[in-house]
Write a protein that holds these residues in place. Structure first.
Motif, PDB file in Angstrom:
ATOM      1  N   PHE A  90       0.833  -1.212   0.000  1.00  0.00           N
ATOM      2  CA  PHE A  90       0.000   0.000   0.000  1.00  0.00           C
ATOM      3  C   PHE A  90       0.863   1.255   0.000  1.00  0.00           C
ATOM      4  CE2 PHE A  90      -2.346   3.407   2.141  1.00  0.00           C
ATOM      5  CZ  PHE A  90      -3.474   3.466   1.346  1.00  0.00           C
ATOM      6  N   GLU A  91       1.954   1.256   0.757  1.00  0.00           N
ATOM      7  CA  GLU A  91       2.774   2.472   0.840  1.00  0.00           C
ATOM      8  C   GLU A  91       3.410   2.800  -0.503  1.00  0.00           C
ATOM      9  OE1 GLU A  91       2.885   4.904   2.978  1.00  0.00           O
ATOM     10  OE2 GLU A  91       1.355   3.803   4.080  1.00  0.00           O
ATOM     11  N   ASN A  92       3.708   1.778  -1.308  1.00  0.00           N
ATOM     12  CA  ASN A  92       4.236   2.049  -2.645  1.00  0.00           C
ATOM     13  C   ASN A  92       3.148   2.654  -3.528  1.00  0.00           C
ATOM     14  OD1 ASN A  92       6.495   1.839  -4.551  1.00  0.00           O
ATOM     15  ND2 ASN A  92       5.168   0.406  -5.642  1.00  0.00           N
ATOM     16  N   ALA A  93       1.937   2.106  -3.449  1.00  0.00           N
ATOM     17  CA  ALA A  93       0.809   2.667  -4.208  1.00  0.00           C
ATOM     18  C   ALA A  93       0.596   4.128  -3.832  1.00  0.00           C
ATOM     19  CB  ALA A  93      -0.458   1.848  -3.946  1.00  0.00           C
ATOM     20  N   ARG A  94       0.669   4.422  -2.559  1.00  0.00           N
ATOM     21  CA  ARG A  94       0.504   5.809  -2.089  1.00  0.00           C
ATOM     22  C   ARG A  94       1.591   6.723  -2.656  1.00  0.00           C
ATOM     23  NH1 ARG A  94      -0.470   6.771   4.108  1.00  0.00           N
ATOM     24  NH2 ARG A  94      -2.514   7.542   3.488  1.00  0.00           N
ATOM     25  N   ALA A  95       2.841   6.241  -2.652  1.00  0.00           N
ATOM     26  CA  ALA A  95       3.946   7.042  -3.176  1.00  0.00           C
ATOM     27  C   ALA A  95       3.749   7.336  -4.662  1.00  0.00           C
ATOM     28  CB  ALA A  95       5.273   6.329  -2.940  1.00  0.00           C
ATOM     29  N   LEU A  96       3.259   6.343  -5.411  1.00  0.00           N
ATOM     30  CA  LEU A  96       3.032   6.527  -6.845  1.00  0.00           C
ATOM     31  C   LEU A  96       1.942   7.563  -7.103  1.00  0.00           C
ATOM     32  CD1 LEU A  96       3.152   2.784  -7.981  1.00  0.00           C
ATOM     33  CD2 LEU A  96       4.914   4.514  -8.363  1.00  0.00           C
ATOM     34  N   VAL A  97       0.828   7.457  -6.391  1.00  0.00           N
ATOM     35  CA  VAL A  97      -0.291   8.374  -6.617  1.00  0.00           C
ATOM     36  C   VAL A  97       0.081   9.793  -6.195  1.00  0.00           C
ATOM     37  CG1 VAL A  97      -2.620   8.942  -5.797  1.00  0.00           C
ATOM     38  CG2 VAL A  97      -2.114   6.649  -6.654  1.00  0.00           C
ATOM     39  N   ARG A  98       0.774   9.927  -5.088  1.00  0.00           N
ATOM     40  CA  ARG A  98       1.200  11.267  -4.657  1.00  0.00           C
ATOM     41  C   ARG A  98       2.175  11.878  -5.655  1.00  0.00           C
ATOM     42  NH1 ARG A  98       2.460  11.246   1.868  1.00  0.00           N
ATOM     43  NH2 ARG A  98       0.305  11.060   2.613  1.00  0.00           N
ATOM     44  N   CYS A  99       3.125  11.088  -6.115  1.00  0.00           N
ATOM     45  CA  CYS A  99       4.092  11.580  -7.094  1.00  0.00           C
ATOM     46  C   CYS A  99       3.366  12.039  -8.361  1.00  0.00           C
ATOM     47  CB  CYS A  99       5.122  10.505  -7.421  1.00  0.00           C
ATOM     48  SG  CYS A  99       6.315  10.992  -8.690  1.00  0.00           S
ATOM     49  N   ALA A 100       2.411  11.240  -8.809  1.00  0.00           N
ATOM     50  CA  ALA A 100       1.663  11.594 -10.016  1.00  0.00           C
ATOM     51  C   ALA A 100       0.937  12.921  -9.844  1.00  0.00           C
ATOM     52  CB  ALA A 100       0.671  10.478 -10.356  1.00  0.00           C
ATOM     53  N   PHE A 101       0.163  13.060  -8.781  1.00  0.00           N
ATOM     54  CA  PHE A 101      -0.626  14.281  -8.589  1.00  0.00           C
ATOM     55  C   PHE A 101       0.286  15.489  -8.359  1.00  0.00           C
ATOM     56  CE2 PHE A 101      -3.853  16.830  -6.020  1.00  0.00           C
ATOM     57  CZ  PHE A 101      -4.544  17.250  -7.145  1.00  0.00           C
ATOM     58  N   ASP A 102       1.384  15.282  -7.658  1.00  0.00           N
ATOM     59  CA  ASP A 102       2.336  16.380  -7.428  1.00  0.00           C
ATOM     60  C   ASP A 102       2.930  16.903  -8.729  1.00  0.00           C
ATOM     61  OD1 ASP A 102       2.079  16.462  -4.677  1.00  0.00           O
ATOM     62  OD2 ASP A 102       3.823  15.198  -4.269  1.00  0.00           O
ATOM     63  N   HIS A 103       2.878  16.074  -9.789  1.00  0.00           N
ATOM     64  CA  HIS A 103       3.454  16.484 -11.071  1.00  0.00           C
ATOM     65  C   HIS A 103       2.384  16.691 -12.144  1.00  0.00           C
ATOM     66  CE1 HIS A 103       6.992  15.052  -8.910  1.00  0.00           C
ATOM     67  NE2 HIS A 103       7.648  15.911  -9.669  1.00  0.00           N
ATOM     68  N   GLY A 104       1.164  16.992 -11.711  1.00  0.00           N
ATOM     69  CA  GLY A 104       0.134  17.407 -12.648  1.00  0.00           C
ATOM     70  C   GLY A 104      -0.663  16.297 -13.286  1.00  0.00           C
ATOM     71  N   ILE A 105      -0.410  15.032 -12.898  1.00  0.00           N
ATOM     72  CA  ILE A 105      -1.213  13.925 -13.423  1.00  0.00           C
ATOM     73  C   ILE A 105      -2.510  13.885 -12.625  1.00  0.00           C
ATOM     74  CG2 ILE A 105      -1.362  11.424 -13.725  1.00  0.00           C
ATOM     75  CD1 ILE A 105       1.668  11.420 -14.217  1.00  0.00           C
ATOM     76  N   THR A 106      -3.571  14.317 -13.263  1.00  0.00           N
ATOM     77  CA  THR A 106      -4.873  14.424 -12.606  1.00  0.00           C
ATOM     78  C   THR A 106      -5.783  13.251 -12.925  1.00  0.00           C
ATOM     79  OG1 THR A 106      -5.548  15.731 -14.512  1.00  0.00           O
ATOM     80  CG2 THR A 106      -4.865  16.952 -12.544  1.00  0.00           C
ATOM     81  N   HIS A 107      -5.386  12.431 -13.904  1.00  0.00           N
ATOM     82  CA  HIS A 107      -6.271  11.355 -14.369  1.00  0.00           C
ATOM     83  C   HIS A 107      -5.752  10.006 -13.886  1.00  0.00           C
ATOM     84  CE1 HIS A 107      -7.864   8.801 -17.942  1.00  0.00           C
ATOM     85  NE2 HIS A 107      -8.654   8.703 -16.903  1.00  0.00           N
ATOM     86  N   PHE A 108      -6.619   9.284 -13.177  1.00  0.00           N
ATOM     87  CA  PHE A 108      -6.297   7.963 -12.625  1.00  0.00           C
ATOM     88  C   PHE A 108      -7.289   6.953 -13.202  1.00  0.00           C
ATOM     89  CE2 PHE A 108      -4.710  11.146  -9.743  1.00  0.00           C
ATOM     90  CZ  PHE A 108      -3.419  10.698  -9.492  1.00  0.00           C
ATOM     91  N   ASP A 109      -6.739   5.914 -13.839  1.00  0.00           N
ATOM     92  CA  ASP A 109      -7.561   4.989 -14.622  1.00  0.00           C
ATOM     93  C   ASP A 109      -7.613   3.615 -13.962  1.00  0.00           C
ATOM     94  OD1 ASP A 109      -8.862   4.313 -17.345  1.00  0.00           O
ATOM     95  OD2 ASP A 109      -7.301   2.778 -17.120  1.00  0.00           O
ATOM     96  N   LEU A 110      -8.821   3.127 -13.724  1.00  0.00           N
ATOM     97  CA  LEU A 110      -9.039   1.833 -13.088  1.00  0.00           C
ATOM     98  C   LEU A 110      -9.993   0.993 -13.916  1.00  0.00           C
ATOM     99  CD1 LEU A 110      -9.266   4.132 -10.387  1.00  0.00           C
ATOM    100  CD2 LEU A 110      -8.506   1.958  -9.423  1.00  0.00           C
ATOM    101  N   ALA A 111     -10.240  -0.236 -13.442  1.00  0.00           N
ATOM    102  CA  ALA A 111     -11.308  -1.088 -13.967  1.00  0.00           C
ATOM    103  C   ALA A 111     -11.784  -1.962 -12.824  1.00  0.00           C
ATOM    104  CB  ALA A 111     -10.816  -1.952 -15.128  1.00  0.00           C
ATOM    105  N   ASN A 112     -13.001  -2.491 -12.970  1.00  0.00           N
ATOM    106  CA  ASN A 112     -13.572  -3.313 -11.895  1.00  0.00           C
ATOM    107  C   ASN A 112     -12.661  -4.487 -11.524  1.00  0.00           C
ATOM    108  OD1 ASN A 112     -14.028  -4.753 -14.294  1.00  0.00           O
ATOM    109  ND2 ASN A 112     -16.209  -5.089 -13.923  1.00  0.00           N
ATOM    110  N   ASN A 113     -11.991  -5.076 -12.545  1.00  0.00           N
ATOM    111  CA  ASN A 113     -11.248  -6.323 -12.296  1.00  0.00           C
ATOM    112  C   ASN A 113      -9.766  -6.105 -11.989  1.00  0.00           C
ATOM    113  OD1 ASN A 113     -10.742  -5.447 -14.916  1.00  0.00           O
ATOM    114  ND2 ASN A 113     -10.504  -7.506 -15.747  1.00  0.00           N
TER     115      ASN A 113
END
Length: 332
Positions: A43-66
């Motif tokens: 989980f902490e790695n996932a958090r680091a990735l999402v924070r890094c993305a948003f901190d650098h202007g990546i506003t779009h996060f793409d998921l799927a149900n599966n």
């Protein structure tokens, strides 16, 4: 409670590109949660990735149900990150999810029926703790459900307030045109199409990019690095133990052939001459296409996100560079 504060200069990091003929702009680079966000991942790695993305202007996060594994767990992880870190900035985010592959047993947990799509999105919203997603996709065509039913379900989902926009993924050109016409008639235009597209997988150039341009649909390319083949990971000829090829789920070790390695090394020489890593040049090559609004990267380390942001800001490929790349890609 998290004390996360996003970088104040995040909107100066990336260009934002209009998605087709809509009012929505997407960052040139978007973050996909297909890998590294499941219940089996840290989980902490996932958090680091999402924070890094948003901190650098990546506003779009793409998921799927599966997405996971197990299925559903990437949405749960993202829901926890929203609750803990990003909730105050929800209106600065574009969150997408999809349904179309097997999600639960029985006849209503797969494909393209209205029953499956509506139920799946309700489950996705619960997992993420959201009232709505920004984009909801049909993940793949269903050969047995009438296209009219699937498109009516997408339109219903927008009208019910559970998604702001709808999109298609993995649809071929002619079916995309038919789906777009149906959605227009229903008053819910198709915003976006998510195809697999990379230097090594160019099927979209056989008509789909033209369809997107004609219909005013934005394109967002997934697997832009061909599952990591268009990086320096395999240059040594060995399969790194922590690589996607070693896991063998989507990229098989036998796909890393001597011919393919020779090609990616030659492409890497062109990238190096222009001061880029191969992965960066592969993204620049896709972003030159007017029909492509954004490239969808996966990441296991923040450095990969920073590399992609760099690619989006790189000088455009010159005509001689494009010609050299094309000559390599067309070699028998």
């Amino acid at each position: 409670m998290s004390h996360y504060q996003p970088d104040a200069h995040r909107y100066s990091c990336l260009p934002y590109r209009r998605c087709g003929r809509s009012g929505l702009k997407l960052p040139a680079v978007s973050l996909g949660l297909w890998h590294n966000f499941g219940g089996v991942d840290r989980f902490e790695n996932a958090r680091a990735l999402v924070r890094c993305a948003f901190d650098h202007g990546i506003t779009h996060f793409d998921l799927a149900n599966n997405y996971g594994p197990p299925p559903g767990s990437a949405e749960e992880t993202f829901g926890a990150l929203l609750a803990g870190d990003l909730k105050p900035w929800r209106d600065e985010l574009v969150i997408s999810t999809k349904a179309g592959y097997t999600m639960w047993p029985g006849p209503y947990g797969d494909w393209g029926s209205r029953k499956y799509l509506v139920a799946s999105l309700d489950q996705s919203l619960r997992r993420m703790g959201l009232d709505y997603v920004d984009i909801f996709y049909h993940h793949r065509p269903d050969p047995e459900t009438p296209l009219e039913e699937t498109m009516a379900a997408l339109a219903h989902i927008v009208k019910s307030g559970k998604a702001l926009y709808v999109g298609l993924s993995n649809y071929p050109a002619e079916l995309t045109r038919r789906a777009a016409a149906l959605l227009r008639e229903l008053g819910t235009p198709c915003l976006i199409h998510q195809p697999r597209y990379s230097m090594l997988d160019r099927w979209v150039e056989g008509g789909l990019l033209d369809a997107l341009a004609d219909e005013g649909i934005g394109g967002i390319a997934f697997s832009p690095l061909a599952q990591g083949v268009l990086t320096d990971r395999y240059f040594g000829g060995e399969i790194p133990a922590d690589s996607r090829a070693a896991r063998g789920a989507f990229l098989k070790p036998e796909q890393i052939t001597a011919e393919k390695l020779a090609l990616v090394r030659a492409l890497n020489d062109i990238a190096a001459a222009r001061g880029q890593k191969l992965a960066q040049m592969a993204l620049s090559w896709l972003l030159r296409q007017p029909a492509i609004s954004s490239v969808l990267i996966g990441a296991s380390r923040p450095e990969q996100i920073l590399d992609a942001v760099g690619a989006a800001n790189a000088a455009p490929l010159a005509q001689d560079e494009l010609a050299a790349i094309e000559a390599l890609l067309r070699k028998p």
